[in-house]
Design a protein around this motif. Sequence first.
Motif, PDB file in Angstrom:
ATOM      1  N   THR A   1     -22.129  -1.604  -7.133  1.00  0.00           N
ATOM      2  CA  THR A   1     -21.366  -0.559  -7.805  1.00  0.00           C
ATOM      3  C   THR A   1     -20.257  -0.048  -6.888  1.00  0.00           C
ATOM      4  O   THR A   1     -20.280  -0.272  -5.688  1.00  0.00           O
ATOM      5  N   SER A   2     -19.303   0.670  -7.495  1.00  0.00           N
ATOM      6  CA  SER A   2     -18.238   1.268  -6.686  1.00  0.00           C
ATOM      7  C   SER A   2     -17.608   2.435  -7.438  1.00  0.00           C
ATOM      8  O   SER A   2     -17.679   2.481  -8.665  1.00  0.00           O
TER       9      SER A   2
ATOM     10  N   PHE B   1     -18.587   4.220  -3.560  1.00  0.00           N
ATOM     11  CA  PHE B   1     -19.793   4.912  -3.103  1.00  0.00           C
ATOM     12  C   PHE B   1     -19.538   6.420  -3.082  1.00  0.00           C
ATOM     13  O   PHE B   1     -18.392   6.864  -3.048  1.00  0.00           O
TER      14      PHE B   1
ATOM     15  N   ARG C   1     -22.338   7.081   1.270  1.00  0.00           N
ATOM     16  CA  ARG C   1     -22.215   6.039   2.295  1.00  0.00           C
ATOM     17  C   ARG C   1     -21.877   4.699   1.648  1.00  0.00           C
ATOM     18  O   ARG C   1     -22.318   4.412   0.535  1.00  0.00           O
ATOM     19  N   PHE C   2     -21.162   3.871   2.374  1.00  0.00           N
ATOM     20  CA  PHE C   2     -20.753   2.557   1.884  1.00  0.00           C
ATOM     21  C   PHE C   2     -21.950   1.740   1.390  1.00  0.00           C
ATOM     22  O   PHE C   2     -21.862   1.028   0.383  1.00  0.00           O
ATOM     23  N   ASN C   3     -23.076   1.850   2.096  1.00  0.00           N
ATOM     24  CA  ASN C   3     -24.260   1.030   1.793  1.00  0.00           C
ATOM     25  C   ASN C   3     -24.730   1.174   0.351  1.00  0.00           C
ATOM     26  O   ASN C   3     -25.385   0.275  -0.189  1.00  0.00           O
ATOM     27  N   GLU C   4     -24.420   2.311  -0.293  1.00  0.00           N
ATOM     28  CA  GLU C   4     -24.862   2.549  -1.686  1.00  0.00           C
ATOM     29  C   GLU C   4     -24.311   1.503  -2.644  1.00  0.00           C
ATOM     30  O   GLU C   4     -24.865   1.308  -3.732  1.00  0.00           O
ATOM     31  N   ARG C   5     -23.230   0.845  -2.265  1.00  0.00           N
ATOM     32  CA  ARG C   5     -22.600  -0.118  -3.179  1.00  0.00           C
ATOM     33  C   ARG C   5     -23.474  -1.333  -3.414  1.00  0.00           C
ATOM     34  O   ARG C   5     -23.395  -1.977  -4.460  1.00  0.00           O
TER      35      ARG C   5
ATOM     36  N   GLU D   1     -27.324  -2.522  -3.490  1.00  0.00           N
ATOM     37  CA  GLU D   1     -28.704  -2.026  -3.503  1.00  0.00           C
ATOM     38  C   GLU D   1     -29.678  -3.089  -4.010  1.00  0.00           C
ATOM     39  O   GLU D   1     -29.319  -3.942  -4.830  1.00  0.00           O
TER      40      GLU D   1
ATOM     41  N   PRO E   1     -30.346   1.249  -0.858  1.00  0.00           N
ATOM     42  CA  PRO E   1     -29.117   0.675  -0.293  1.00  0.00           C
ATOM     43  C   PRO E   1     -29.413  -0.321   0.832  1.00  0.00           C
ATOM     44  O   PRO E   1     -30.427  -0.204   1.539  1.00  0.00           O
TER      45      PRO E   1
ATOM     46  N   ASP F   1     -16.339  -7.033   0.207  1.00  0.00           N
ATOM     47  CA  ASP F   1     -17.480  -6.283  -0.339  1.00  0.00           C
ATOM     48  C   ASP F   1     -18.313  -7.176  -1.261  1.00  0.00           C
ATOM     49  O   ASP F   1     -19.551  -7.205  -1.191  1.00  0.00           O
TER      50      ASP F   1
ATOM     51  N   SER G   1     -17.230  13.158  -3.715  1.00  0.00           N
ATOM     52  CA  SER G   1     -17.970  12.644  -2.561  1.00  0.00           C
ATOM     53  C   SER G   1     -17.847  13.579  -1.365  1.00  0.00           C
ATOM     54  O   SER G   1     -18.836  13.894  -0.694  1.00  0.00           O
TER      55      SER G   1
END
Length: 437
Positions: free
Chosen positions: A74-75, A77, A80-84, A86, A91, A126, A429
């Motif tokens: 997803t995008s 975030f 944090r970037f890591n959420e994109r 999962e 994440p 990404d 955010s």
Amino acid sequence: MIKTYDEALSFIHGRTQFKKIPTLTRMKRFLAELGNPQEGLKYIHVTGTNGKGSTVAMMRSALLESGLTVGSFTSPFITRFNERIEYNGIPISDDDLLRLVQKIAPFVKKLDDTLETGGPTEFEIDTALMFCYMAEKKPDVVLLEVGIGGLYDSTNVITPVVSVITTVGWDHMKYLGNTLTKIASQKAGIIKKGVPVVLGALPIEARETILADAKEKKSPVFELGKDFTVHKLNGHQFHAKIRYQGKNLKKIETILGLPGDYQIENAAVALMAVELFMEKHELAIDRRALIAGLENAAWPGRLEEINTTPLVLLDGAHNLPGIQALVHTIKNDFVDREVYLLVAILADKQYELMLGELASLGNIHLTVTHFAGPGPKRPSADLAKAVADIPTKYPIQIINDWRLGIGQVASQMSADDVMIITGSLYFVSDVRKFFLN
């Protein structure tokens, strides 16, 4: 040499965001260099002007409750970037992200050195990271959210089990075109030959464009309001109770965990896509699991409650259709309350029209502000100039420092009033970090 997580993020964010000529050739070459990690997985591919993230969140929750393992991309975030990227709602770890960036970096350099137009963009990197991670995790299904458009989006290198188009509206016109027909044709790019496509509520010209594309590709179409339906059962309530009628599922009733009336249609689209995925793979559908999934779904920054008394909500409405959906929710669910809005919008959006929609409501107290934006090329709009000619019931306040704005707006409110902070997912955010730290 990339040695730390922070260096890995700097490597990603340091890449160019767009190239002049849209193409999937570079992405396909990049993935071929990496051994085509995208192959051998099952996907639900999701595009749309708004509603993508919420629809993915509800599908993820419903599929997890059904006992499947689920990857998602997803995008943007929120924290944090890591959420994109999962797996089962968790994440990607800092260590895994660093390891995968170290793995792909030599291939990026190789393409930088050999391709005339240069190597991969930030979003292509990404996407490649996500494909590499999913190839390792091997989930039962990957929920793949498009970045922008569809046709030339770097995610559009797979053949999904189901394609989903949530909405079509005005956004990213610089890249997608300046008519709804042009925007719709870009979204229709994710439709693959013979693959079923689920459609949310679409404007007439967008619907006609997408139906023609699906017909040409012989893709079965499942349209909201025609092939599946949803109704709200509980009037002016923040969390909607819905009844869904689908292909095989009849009279599914549940209260949505994601608040706001705009989630009603997203929930129906999510259920229809899950139905088709389960049917294709001959998986038993557990009604209770789907109901629990919708009740438990969470998605940060979408009418997210961060304070109870007074009620403070964060909503990432970041374009005209998103603001119109928020206005609809305010009219339906907060018509008898005073609503204080703190708004910041990126300069590349239709901010004058967005502010006009918000200012049209009689119970609105509007404050406009400013934030840093995601980078120097995408600044926050100067809303002070934009509000000069907008008629409102209450005077519009201008407070450049949004932190001060929160304090000043809060001091004007009573316990029964509502504060909504909105206008940009990037802004939301920043505010979310401020509140939750």
